[in-house]
Motif scaffolding. Structure first.
Motif, PDB file in Angstrom:
ATOM      1  N   VAL A  33      -7.548  -1.571  -6.029  1.00 49.04           N
ATOM      2  CA  VAL A  33      -6.727  -0.394  -6.318  1.00 49.04           C
ATOM      3  C   VAL A  33      -6.397  -0.369  -7.799  1.00 49.04           C
ATOM      4  CG1 VAL A  33      -4.597   0.823  -5.776  1.00 49.04           C
ATOM      5  CG2 VAL A  33      -5.746  -0.518  -4.008  1.00 49.04           C
TER       6      VAL A  33
ATOM      7  N   ARG B 281      -8.575   4.885  -9.978  1.00 47.49           N
ATOM      8  CA  ARG B 281      -9.202   5.122  -8.677  1.00 47.49           C
ATOM      9  C   ARG B 281      -8.286   5.885  -7.733  1.00 47.49           C
ATOM     10  NH1 ARG B 281     -12.175  -0.764  -7.623  1.00 47.49           N
ATOM     11  NH2 ARG B 281     -13.973  -0.400  -8.993  1.00 47.49           N
ATOM     12  N   ARG B 282      -6.988   5.716  -7.868  1.00 53.56           N
ATOM     13  CA  ARG B 282      -6.066   6.445  -6.996  1.00 53.56           C
ATOM     14  C   ARG B 282      -6.158   7.958  -7.194  1.00 53.56           C
ATOM     15  NH1 ARG B 282      -2.585   4.115  -3.759  1.00 53.56           N
ATOM     16  NH2 ARG B 282      -1.933   1.950  -4.044  1.00 53.56           N
TER      17      ARG B 282
ATOM     18  N   MET C 109      -9.406   8.279  -4.792  1.00 48.42           N
ATOM     19  CA  MET C 109      -9.643   7.408  -3.648  1.00 48.42           C
ATOM     20  C   MET C 109      -8.327   7.088  -2.944  1.00 48.42           C
ATOM     21  SD  MET C 109     -12.339   4.749  -5.476  1.00 48.42           S
ATOM     22  CE  MET C 109     -12.588   3.727  -4.025  1.00 48.42           C
TER      23      MET C 109
ATOM     24  N   PHE D  39      -6.592   4.095  -0.172  1.00 49.07           N
ATOM     25  CA  PHE D  39      -6.840   2.689   0.153  1.00 49.07           C
ATOM     26  C   PHE D  39      -5.964   2.223   1.312  1.00 49.07           C
ATOM     27  CE2 PHE D  39      -7.728   3.325  -4.311  1.00 49.07           C
ATOM     28  CZ  PHE D  39      -8.901   2.630  -4.523  1.00 49.07           C
TER      29      PHE D  39
ATOM     30  N   THR E 175      -9.969  -4.297   0.440  1.00 44.22           N
ATOM     31  CA  THR E 175      -9.407  -3.081   1.016  1.00 44.22           C
ATOM     32  C   THR E 175     -10.502  -2.265   1.681  1.00 44.22           C
ATOM     33  OG1 THR E 175      -9.771  -1.826  -1.005  1.00 44.22           O
ATOM     34  CG2 THR E 175      -7.681  -2.997  -0.816  1.00 44.22           C
TER      35      THR E 175
ATOM     36  N   ALA F 207     -11.550   1.644   1.528  1.00 44.85           N
ATOM     37  CA  ALA F 207     -11.255   2.818   0.716  1.00 44.85           C
ATOM     38  C   ALA F 207     -11.993   4.032   1.270  1.00 44.85           C
ATOM     39  CB  ALA F 207     -11.678   2.572  -0.731  1.00 44.85           C
ATOM     40  N   THR F 208     -11.334   5.195   1.150  1.00 41.16           N
ATOM     41  CA  THR F 208     -11.959   6.476   1.459  1.00 41.16           C
ATOM     42  C   THR F 208     -11.818   7.371   0.237  1.00 41.16           C
ATOM     43  OG1 THR F 208      -9.950   7.557   2.269  1.00 41.16           O
ATOM     44  CG2 THR F 208     -11.202   6.240   3.849  1.00 41.16           C
TER      45      THR F 208
ATOM     46  N   GLU G 193      -7.907  10.885   3.055  1.00 43.37           N
ATOM     47  CA  GLU G 193      -6.747   9.983   2.999  1.00 43.37           C
ATOM     48  C   GLU G 193      -6.142   9.719   4.382  1.00 43.37           C
ATOM     49  OE1 GLU G 193      -2.673   9.342   0.381  1.00 43.37           O
ATOM     50  OE2 GLU G 193      -3.673  11.297   0.405  1.00 43.37           O
TER      51      GLU G 193
ATOM     52  N   ALA H 139      -7.731   6.599   5.783  1.00 42.87           N
ATOM     53  CA  ALA H 139      -7.222   5.360   5.173  1.00 42.87           C
ATOM     54  C   ALA H 139      -5.844   5.022   5.725  1.00 42.87           C
ATOM     55  CB  ALA H 139      -7.172   5.508   3.659  1.00 42.87           C
TER      56      ALA H 139
END
Length: 720
Positions: free
Chosen positions: A112, A116-117, A120, A122, A228, A230-231, A236, A239
């Motif tokens: 994370v 990336r947030r 993505m 997580f 993790t 992740a998607t 979301e 996830a």
């Protein structure tokens, strides 16, 4: 056939571990968004991307698929009704790009990051692995700092590529990228790079087994590779749903992970059929631990301890082998080994012992040394002990060794090493022979300052395990685990797990002093004198403590001063809990001092400190000097910190202190300017936190002058 039965047995164990999960009574509580997403995707096959060579996550065992990820996928499918399928790719970079392009729906092992947030979502980590520095054993890189001006390798698209230079900005290096771990390790082994930073998952043991000239030199404890799921941000709810499953079944999942860790380790060890069958019987190994051979042999709460214990604990971690500790004097344990009531013992590999026991390879390679008094002459091996008085512990191999190599030697038998050292220090013997780590531990711990090293020995005095002849599988199993164990790390762990002889010696001295004091109390007069002296010393200590506390407090406002901040900053800097830091600058103090005198200014400071206590009843308050204050609120999450800050800004805008009401000519506006930064862990220095908060404070001061509402400008969140 045996291998198939072994795998079927292992799979059965996995399903048994999953059984409590699959039969849970309470369904998951889904949000409307999660339920809607689930209803719209039930008929769709979802693809989970995972890189090969992932260690215990996914591996081949007897040509069949194993690992904890397949078992988790079964759990996810059973809980949700989804159809998740595992897909592998040859390298992480291509796997990551397939995920970004939409070819994969889920990705395992993405760390994370704030970047990336943005695109993505997580789950929490299933497992976390620290990153490690891998180097050649014959190379020049011994520490992280040695990487300066050298060639350093990374795996493409690995988050550590950006995290490492941020954590270690003073190390300058030439970076090289590789598509996968095998190609990076091959380049390191060939000398094309000098070091490699990569995650140290369960597969790292297998890699090091393939490249015996490589080693894991350092562990980066503050940088981890998080397993993790992740998607993409559009998915979301998936996830969030998988994260709820991971949270609801944490204990069962941990058991699944541990089961597959042992299976993977056994794969790495390349066990033969005899070893595998023996382990399947879940044997209990009885290991002797001499109670007079620290720091090697020790036990704590019935478990192996000391350096020997560290190796045994690592054997347990790698294989799952159960170990029972039996403690006692070495002679007693030796007899138990001969009688077959012990299975394993740290014992010398001599011709006599080889007639009775099997032996492992040496697990610790230090040759014995010769110790004498500081004034004693140096000797050349044991031959310099001809005609000398030598202390030997009863039952130890040194007695026969000396008798076979010397014509005239006067041997004094002792019960343990401490007695041998005492006799040597008291001139009752001239020398003794022992392992250097053992001697350093006892000489330093017991305070024998007059003893020192006087020579070396050429004998095979390494540390071995003697093993019951009925257990050849135990010997071969230990020998296979030995190349995967870091002996220096085991030495450090073992030394940290044994008692400090200096503390024990001090406790003994305290006990003796107490007994003496009790005898002297017979004399009432002397007892009264001791009591008065004690009371006087206690009073002096109390006054000293109060004086130290007063020195750390601001005498005007009663909050901590800069000295108090200096005393507490190390504790605050190392705190792993989230903190909110405020830098606050009181307005109009100079005007009050100039127009109404410093007594009025002092009154304003006192009132403002009282105001801050009301705003922050559980926080640490510091007056750093003049009109500048720092406030630290610990154990506070980011939303709560933002809310607390906005409440403070409104109070600063709406409050007028009594001293201000008596001074109508002061500049209108906020009572003070304040800036806040939220610090999520110890990764950001206090200097940087205070600098950012100070910038926020000046931003608030600028907005106040422009009459901009306090809520119109942002609150900072510190980042890694």
């Amino acid at each position: 056939m045996l291998r198939c039965l072994y795998l079927l047995f292992s799979t059965l164990i996995g399903w048994i571990l999953l059984l409590p999960v699959m039969t849970q009574a309470q369904p998951l509580a889904l949000s409307p968004t999660e339920q809607a997403w689930l209803d719209s995707h039930r008929q769709q096959e979802l693809r989970l991307g995972i890189a090969p060579g992932s260690g215990m996550e996914l591996f081949s065992l007897h040509q069949l698929q194993a690992g904890y990820i397949p078992e988790l996928v079964k759990l996810f499918n059973a809980e949700t009704g989804l159809r998740i399928r595992i897909e592998q790719d040859k390298n992480w970079s291509r796997l990551y790009n397939r995920f970004l392009s939409g070819e994969l729906d889920l990705l395992l092992g993405a760390n994370v990051t704030p970047q990336r947030r943005q695109f993505m979502a997580f789950t929490r980590p299933i497992v976390s692995y620290p990153y490690r520095l891998f180097t050649r054993k014959s190379g020049q890189i011994l520490t992280l700092g040695d990487l300066h001006d050298h060639r350093l390798g990374f795996i493409s698209d690995d988050v550590v590529f950006s995290l490492f230079p941020a954590r270690y900005p003073n190390i300058q290096y030439r970076s090289h990228s590789f598509s996968d771990m095998p190609s990076a390790l091959a380049a390191l082994a060939a000398g094309h790079i000098d070091g490699l930073i990569a995650q140290a998952g369960s597969e790292s043991r297998s890699f090091l087994q393939q490249y015996p000239n490589l080693q894991a030199t350092a562990t980066l404890q503050d940088i981890t590779s998080d397993m993790t799921l992740a998607t993409r941000l559009a998915d979301e709810p998936l996830a969030s749903l998988l994260d709820k499953i991971l949270a609801a079944h944490r204990m069962s999942i941990d058991r699944i992970v541990e089961h597959n860790r042992l299976l993977y380790n056994r794969k790495v060890l390349r066990l033969n059929d005899a070893e595998r069958r023996w382990l399947e019987q879940d044997p209990l190994i009885r290991v002797g631990m001499a109670d007079d051979y620290l720091p090697f042999d020790a036990a704590r709460d019935g478990k192996p301890s000391g350096i020997t214990g560290a190796f045994l604990n690592e054997l347990h971690q790698l294989t799952g082998l159960r170990i029972q500790v039996v403690t006692g004097p070495f002679n007693q344990l030796h007899q138990m080994m001969q009688q077959g009531s012990l299975d394993m013992l740290n014992i010398a590999n001599t011709s006599e012992n080889r007639r009775h026991f099997l032996f492992t390879q040496p697990f610790f390679s230090e040759r014995d040394i010769i110790i004498g008094r500081r004034a004693s002459p140096y000797v050349q091996d044991v031959y310099g002990l001809e005609g000398k008085r030598v202390a030997v512990i009863e039952g130890f191999w040194h007695e026969n060794y000396l008798k076979r190599n010397l014509h005239q030697v006067r041997i004094t038998t002792t019960r343990n090493l401490q007695e041998s050292l005492e006799r040597l220090s008291n001139h009752e013997v001239d020398y003794l022979i022992e392992n250097p780590t053992v001697l350093e531990y006892y000489i330093s711990g017991l305070g024998f300052r007059d003893l020192e090293r006087k020579g070396n020995t050429a004998a095979d005095s390494f540390m071995y395990f003697g093993v019951n002849p009925a257990l050849p599988e135990l010997v071969s199993l230990f020998n296979k685990t030995l190349p995967l164990i870091d002996s220096e790390q085991m030495r450090t762990q073992g030394l940290n797990s044994v008692p400090d002889l200096r503390q024990q010696r001090m406790q003994l001295l305290i006990i003796l002093a107490s007994v003496l004091a009790a005898a002297l109390l017979i004399s009432l007069l002397f007892g009264c004198r001791l009591l008065r002296r004690f009371l006087s010393q206690r009073t002096a200590n109390q006054l000293l403590h109060e004086r130290q506390q007063l020195m750390q407090l601001d005498p005007l406002t009663g909050v901590y001063n800069r000295l108090g901040f200096n005393q507490l900053q190390t504790e605050l800097a190392l705190s792993t809990t989230p903190q909110a830091w405020w830098v606050i600058d009181l307005n109009n103090l100079k005007l009050v001092n100039d127009h109404f005198g410093h007594l009025s200014g002092d009154a304003l400071l006192i009132q403002f400190a009282h105001f801050l206590r009301q705003q922050f009843p559980s926080a640490l308050l510091f007056r750093m000097g003049g009109d500048e204050f720092i406030v630290v609120q610990q154990n506070i999450d980011y939303p709560a910190a933002v809310s607390r800050h906005q409440t403070l800004l409104r109070a600063l805008l709406e409050t007028r202190l009594p001293q201000q009401q008596q001074s109508p000519h002061l500049t209108p506006g906020a009572l003070a300017a304040a800036g806040m930064v939220w610090r999520h862990d110890a990764s950001l220095s206090l200097q940087e936190i205070i600098r950012q908060a100070d910038q926020q404070m000046y931003e608030h001061k600028r907005h106040s002058k422009l009459n901009t509402p306090a809520v119109d400008y942002p609150v900072a969140e510190s980042t890694r």
